[in-house]
Design a protein around this motif. Sequence first.
Motif, PDB file in Angstrom:
ATOM      1  N   GLY A  38      39.682  39.313  41.503  1.00  0.00           N
ATOM      2  CA  GLY A  38      38.296  38.920  41.249  1.00  0.00           C
ATOM      3  C   GLY A  38      37.794  37.922  42.270  1.00  0.00           C
ATOM      4  O   GLY A  38      36.646  37.985  42.691  1.00  0.00           O
ATOM      5  N   ALA A  39      38.664  37.033  42.700  1.00  0.00           N
ATOM      6  CA  ALA A  39      38.277  36.033  43.694  1.00  0.00           C
ATOM      7  C   ALA A  39      38.041  36.670  45.047  1.00  0.00           C
ATOM      8  O   ALA A  39      37.269  36.168  45.850  1.00  0.00           O
ATOM      9  CB  ALA A  39      39.360  34.958  43.805  1.00  0.00           C
ATOM     10  N   GLU A  82      40.661  37.651  27.450  1.00  0.00           N
ATOM     11  CA  GLU A  82      39.436  37.003  27.907  1.00  0.00           C
ATOM     12  C   GLU A  82      38.563  37.973  28.707  1.00  0.00           C
ATOM     13  O   GLU A  82      38.080  37.653  29.792  1.00  0.00           O
ATOM     14  CB  GLU A  82      39.750  35.733  28.694  1.00  0.00           C
ATOM     15  CG  GLU A  82      40.438  34.683  27.847  1.00  0.00           C
ATOM     16  CD  GLU A  82      40.816  33.430  28.612  1.00  0.00           C
ATOM     17  OE1 GLU A  82      40.660  33.381  29.849  1.00  0.00           O
ATOM     18  OE2 GLU A  82      41.302  32.498  27.954  1.00  0.00           O
ATOM     19  N   LEU A  94      42.940  37.802  38.385  1.00  0.00           N
ATOM     20  CA  LEU A  94      42.067  36.718  38.836  1.00  0.00           C
ATOM     21  C   LEU A  94      41.999  36.642  40.355  1.00  0.00           C
ATOM     22  O   LEU A  94      40.929  36.386  40.913  1.00  0.00           O
ATOM     23  CB  LEU A  94      42.525  35.385  38.247  1.00  0.00           C
ATOM     24  CG  LEU A  94      42.391  35.269  36.728  1.00  0.00           C
ATOM     25  CD1 LEU A  94      42.996  33.957  36.240  1.00  0.00           C
ATOM     26  CD2 LEU A  94      40.950  35.411  36.292  1.00  0.00           C
ATOM     27  N   ARG A  95      43.118  36.864  41.037  1.00  0.00           N
ATOM     28  CA  ARG A  95      43.096  36.860  42.499  1.00  0.00           C
ATOM     29  C   ARG A  95      42.215  37.985  43.022  1.00  0.00           C
ATOM     30  O   ARG A  95      41.479  37.811  43.976  1.00  0.00           O
ATOM     31  CB  ARG A  95      44.510  36.992  43.066  1.00  0.00           C
ATOM     32  CG  ARG A  95      45.287  35.694  43.055  1.00  0.00           C
ATOM     33  CD  ARG A  95      46.574  35.794  43.834  1.00  0.00           C
ATOM     34  NE  ARG A  95      47.539  36.698  43.226  1.00  0.00           N
ATOM     35  CZ  ARG A  95      48.450  36.348  42.334  1.00  0.00           C
ATOM     36  NH1 ARG A  95      48.530  35.101  41.920  1.00  0.00           N
ATOM     37  NH2 ARG A  95      49.293  37.236  41.852  1.00  0.00           N
ATOM     38  N   ARG A 132      47.839  38.577  34.726  1.00  0.00           N
ATOM     39  CA  ARG A 132      46.521  37.938  34.640  1.00  0.00           C
ATOM     40  C   ARG A 132      46.170  37.258  35.960  1.00  0.00           C
ATOM     41  O   ARG A 132      45.034  37.320  36.421  1.00  0.00           O
ATOM     42  CB  ARG A 132      46.538  36.939  33.486  1.00  0.00           C
ATOM     43  CG  ARG A 132      45.336  36.049  33.398  1.00  0.00           C
ATOM     44  CD  ARG A 132      44.268  36.645  32.544  1.00  0.00           C
ATOM     45  NE  ARG A 132      43.241  35.629  32.320  1.00  0.00           N
ATOM     46  CZ  ARG A 132      41.977  35.892  32.372  1.00  0.00           C
ATOM     47  NH1 ARG A 132      41.561  37.105  32.574  1.00  0.00           N
ATOM     48  NH2 ARG A 132      41.087  34.947  32.171  1.00  0.00           N
ATOM     49  N   GLU A 133      47.140  36.594  36.575  1.00  0.00           N
ATOM     50  CA  GLU A 133      46.901  35.942  37.860  1.00  0.00           C
ATOM     51  C   GLU A 133      46.523  36.962  38.930  1.00  0.00           C
ATOM     52  O   GLU A 133      45.672  36.701  39.770  1.00  0.00           O
ATOM     53  CB  GLU A 133      48.137  35.143  38.280  1.00  0.00           C
ATOM     54  CG  GLU A 133      48.349  33.912  37.417  1.00  0.00           C
ATOM     55  CD  GLU A 133      49.736  33.304  37.557  1.00  0.00           C
ATOM     56  OE1 GLU A 133      50.561  33.812  38.364  1.00  0.00           O
ATOM     57  OE2 GLU A 133      50.017  32.334  36.833  1.00  0.00           O
ATOM     58  N   ARG A 190      39.207  40.513  30.500  1.00  0.00           N
ATOM     59  CA  ARG A 190      39.712  41.073  31.758  1.00  0.00           C
ATOM     60  C   ARG A 190      40.947  41.913  31.465  1.00  0.00           C
ATOM     61  O   ARG A 190      41.878  41.462  30.819  1.00  0.00           O
ATOM     62  CB  ARG A 190      40.061  39.972  32.754  1.00  0.00           C
ATOM     63  CG  ARG A 190      38.838  39.207  33.220  1.00  0.00           C
ATOM     64  CD  ARG A 190      39.248  38.171  34.233  1.00  0.00           C
ATOM     65  NE  ARG A 190      38.148  37.302  34.542  1.00  0.00           N
ATOM     66  CZ  ARG A 190      37.525  37.294  35.713  1.00  0.00           C
ATOM     67  NH1 ARG A 190      37.894  38.108  36.667  1.00  0.00           N
ATOM     68  NH2 ARG A 190      36.539  36.453  35.928  1.00  0.00           N
ATOM     69  N   ARG A 204      51.100  36.474  32.146  1.00  0.00           N
ATOM     70  CA  ARG A 204      50.442  35.504  33.033  1.00  0.00           C
ATOM     71  C   ARG A 204      50.476  35.987  34.479  1.00  0.00           C
ATOM     72  O   ARG A 204      49.505  35.843  35.219  1.00  0.00           O
ATOM     73  CB  ARG A 204      51.099  34.125  32.906  1.00  0.00           C
ATOM     74  CG  ARG A 204      50.636  33.355  31.685  1.00  0.00           C
ATOM     75  CD  ARG A 204      51.083  31.890  31.712  1.00  0.00           C
ATOM     76  NE  ARG A 204      52.532  31.746  31.607  1.00  0.00           N
ATOM     77  CZ  ARG A 204      53.203  31.745  30.457  1.00  0.00           C
ATOM     78  NH1 ARG A 204      52.563  31.884  29.320  1.00  0.00           N
ATOM     79  NH2 ARG A 204      54.506  31.599  30.449  1.00  0.00           N
TER      80      ARG A 204
END
Length: 122
Positions: free
Chosen positions: A106-107, A32, A103-104, A99-100, A34, A96
């Motif tokens: 990025g947040a 996706e 995402l962390r 990926r997490e 990333r 996963r």
Amino acid sequence: MSEFSDELHEVFERFGRISVRRMFGGYGIYHEERMFALVSGDRLYLKTDDVSRPQFDAKRLPPFEYTRQGKTMATSYYEAPAEVFEDRDEAAAWARLAREAVLRKGAATPKKRKPKAAKPRS
């Protein structure tokens, strides 16, 4: 692409669709849009952060390192465990986890500054 990186589509089939892009003599592995992994030589490295790194450390998995101006630099990408290549469910679980971490990160990225207001014309 290398034969090794071509096989990653099958390795991560239970994780979801990935894309492989050439970069810096290796390959970036994306899900996706990333990047969650990279390939250097015939080694796969997965993105980590402070939350996920203990799982890699527990298996004594080394970080991806490179040399810059004579200094060895460690990255936040750690070598994937061997079971990733032996079990598609394990591959999906480790993907996963990576990926997490992406995402962390990025947040936690700071917000962009607002542009300065234009000065009124005289």
